[in-house]
Scaffold this motif. Structure first.
Motif, PDB file in Angstrom:
ATOM      1  N   VAL A 206       6.924  -1.800  -1.998  1.00 12.01           N
ATOM      2  CA  VAL A 206       5.798  -2.164  -0.940  1.00 12.01           C
ATOM      3  C   VAL A 206       4.815  -3.092  -1.689  1.00 12.01           C
ATOM      4  O   VAL A 206       4.434  -2.891  -2.811  1.00 12.01           O
ATOM      5  N   PHE A 207       4.287  -4.073  -0.685  1.00 12.88           N
ATOM      6  CA  PHE A 207       3.475  -4.906  -1.405  1.00 12.88           C
ATOM      7  C   PHE A 207       2.290  -5.285  -0.198  1.00 12.88           C
ATOM      8  O   PHE A 207       2.502  -5.248   1.076  1.00 12.88           O
ATOM      9  N   VAL A 208       0.985  -5.151  -0.743  1.00 16.00           N
ATOM     10  CA  VAL A 208      -0.094  -5.262   0.137  1.00 16.00           C
ATOM     11  C   VAL A 208      -0.985  -6.222  -0.435  1.00 16.00           C
ATOM     12  O   VAL A 208      -1.411  -6.115  -1.736  1.00 16.00           O
ATOM     13  N   CYS A 209      -1.594  -7.034   0.534  1.00 12.15           N
ATOM     14  CA  CYS A 209      -2.521  -7.967   0.039  1.00 12.15           C
ATOM     15  C   CYS A 209      -3.441  -8.314   1.231  1.00 12.15           C
ATOM     16  O   CYS A 209      -3.323  -8.463   2.240  1.00 12.15           O
ATOM     17  N   GLY A 210      -4.764  -8.514   0.655  1.00  9.54           N
ATOM     18  CA  GLY A 210      -5.935  -8.605   1.703  1.00  9.54           C
ATOM     19  C   GLY A 210      -7.201  -8.550   0.978  1.00  9.54           C
ATOM     20  O   GLY A 210      -7.328  -8.680  -0.276  1.00  9.54           O
ATOM     21  N   SER A 211      -8.301  -8.053   1.902  1.00  9.11           N
ATOM     22  CA  SER A 211      -9.695  -7.959   1.021  1.00  9.11           C
ATOM     23  C   SER A 211      -9.573  -6.881   0.493  1.00  9.11           C
ATOM     24  O   SER A 211      -8.688  -5.884   0.657  1.00  9.11           O
ATOM     25  N   ASN A 212     -10.615  -6.551  -0.383  1.00  5.12           N
ATOM     26  CA  ASN A 212     -10.856  -5.344  -1.125  1.00  5.12           C
ATOM     27  C   ASN A 212     -10.602  -4.094  -0.151  1.00  5.12           C
ATOM     28  O   ASN A 212     -10.086  -2.884  -0.486  1.00  5.12           O
ATOM     29  N   ARG A 213     -11.489  -4.236   0.818  1.00  2.49           N
ATOM     30  CA  ARG A 213     -11.671  -3.102   1.812  1.00  2.49           C
ATOM     31  C   ARG A 213     -10.418  -2.897   2.505  1.00  2.49           C
ATOM     32  O   ARG A 213      -9.724  -1.601   2.701  1.00  2.49           O
ATOM     33  N   PHE A 214      -9.342  -3.835   2.901  1.00  9.47           N
ATOM     34  CA  PHE A 214      -8.196  -3.736   3.514  1.00  9.47           C
ATOM     35  C   PHE A 214      -7.327  -3.155   2.702  1.00  9.47           C
ATOM     36  O   PHE A 214      -6.435  -2.019   2.979  1.00  9.47           O
ATOM     37  N   VAL A 215      -7.272  -3.717   1.532  1.00  7.28           N
ATOM     38  CA  VAL A 215      -6.208  -3.111   0.523  1.00  7.28           C
ATOM     39  C   VAL A 215      -6.295  -1.440   0.203  1.00  7.28           C
ATOM     40  O   VAL A 215      -5.313  -0.663   0.207  1.00  7.28           O
ATOM     41  N   GLU A 216      -7.806  -1.119   0.118  1.00  9.53           N
ATOM     42  CA  GLU A 216      -7.978   0.008  -0.384  1.00  9.53           C
ATOM     43  C   GLU A 216      -7.661   1.031   0.704  1.00  9.53           C
ATOM     44  O   GLU A 216      -7.037   2.170   0.812  1.00  9.53           O
ATOM     45  N   ALA A 217      -8.228   0.485   1.899  1.00  9.85           N
ATOM     46  CA  ALA A 217      -7.603   1.604   3.389  1.00  9.85           C
ATOM     47  C   ALA A 217      -6.058   1.824   3.546  1.00  9.85           C
ATOM     48  O   ALA A 217      -5.545   2.615   3.685  1.00  9.85           O
ATOM     49  N   VAL A 218      -5.263   0.668   3.321  1.00  7.21           N
ATOM     50  CA  VAL A 218      -3.955   0.613   3.575  1.00  7.21           C
ATOM     51  C   VAL A 218      -3.218   1.521   2.269  1.00  7.21           C
ATOM     52  O   VAL A 218      -2.333   2.263   2.550  1.00  7.21           O
TER      53      VAL A 218
END
Length: 240
Positions: A206-218
């Motif tokens: 699994v790879f998650v990339c985005g803003s801090n808020r987005f990554v934390e929520a996902v």
């Protein structure tokens, strides 16, 4: 640390209203999907500005592609959007990064979750997968505010039409979903549970990339949905 090298901008193409695609010829070594380059701009008075940008092109492509968002208070992003032209040269260093990477030999099932311009390194993985690992199940969940902000949409639609093991879900947080499988709300635990159930796969990478808020929520949502923490890798973007 690798040396700075002169690289030429060959083409510039719009991707969305705030994103542009820059294609460069560079002597840098072949990258691995998920890696990035550093960019250095030097003014006549010696002032330097540096930023890191993920590589969106597949490993081994004849050009490297950078996806750069226009930031209204940015130094480097405004140079690229307002000044840079084909034929210009810039300094690059890389490829860099050894944690947020995927190779076809790493296998799957592979789950990619992108927010906004965070799709860039994940697009490199999608393209590498498309060239050599299509038997591996892959799902890309790509979140933006509206459908107009979805970069690479035509390419993703074409791939989905020809690769049965590829699933693409567009998440538009300020617009109704375009397709039945898409989502029109922010990604949370419930949404991720539903997406994983519909996919029918247990992700091994699994790879998650985005803003801090987005990554934390996902990340929280994935853990709540039962995805083991050791298989989740994250990357946060920022900077102007």
């Amino acid at each position: 640390m690798s040396a700075w090298v002169e690289s030429r901008i060959d083409r510039v193409e719009p991707a969305t209203p705030r994103l542009k695609r820059f294609f460069l010829t560079t002597p840098l070594a072949r990258h691995v999907a998920g890696q990035h380059v550093d960019v250095r701009l030097t003014a006549e008075d010696g002032y330097e500005a540096r930023r890191s940008y993920s590589i969106a092109s597949a490993p081994g492509a004849s050009e490297i592609e950078l996806l750069i968002e226009r930031l209204d208070d940015g130094e480097v992003s405004l140079f690229f959007h307002d000044i840079a032209l084909p034929g210009d040269t810039i300094e690059l260093r890389g490829p860099l990064g050894g944690h947020f990477i995927w190779r076809p030999a790493d296998g799957g099932p592979l789950l990619l979750v992108a927010g906004g311009s965070g799709v860039a390194p994940l697009m490199a993985m999608v393209r590498d997968w498309a060239g050599s690992a299509r038997a591996t199940p892959l799902m890309l969940v790509y979140s933006t505010r509206t459908s107009a902000e979805l970069a690479f949409a035509d390419e993703l639609r074409a791939l989905e039409a020809t690769a049965p093991s590829f699933t693409w879900v567009a998440v538009t947080t300020r617009e109704a979903p375009l397709r039945e499988r898409d989502r029109g709300r922010r990604i949370d635990s419930a949404a991720l549970r539903a997406l994983l159930a519909a996919w029918g796969q247990r992700p091994a990478q699994v790879f998650v990339c985005g803003s801090n808020r987005f990554v934390e929520a996902v990340t929280v949502g994935l853990l709540d949905a039962g995805v083991p923490a050791p298989v989740i890798r994250t990357e946060r973007y920022g900077g102007a």
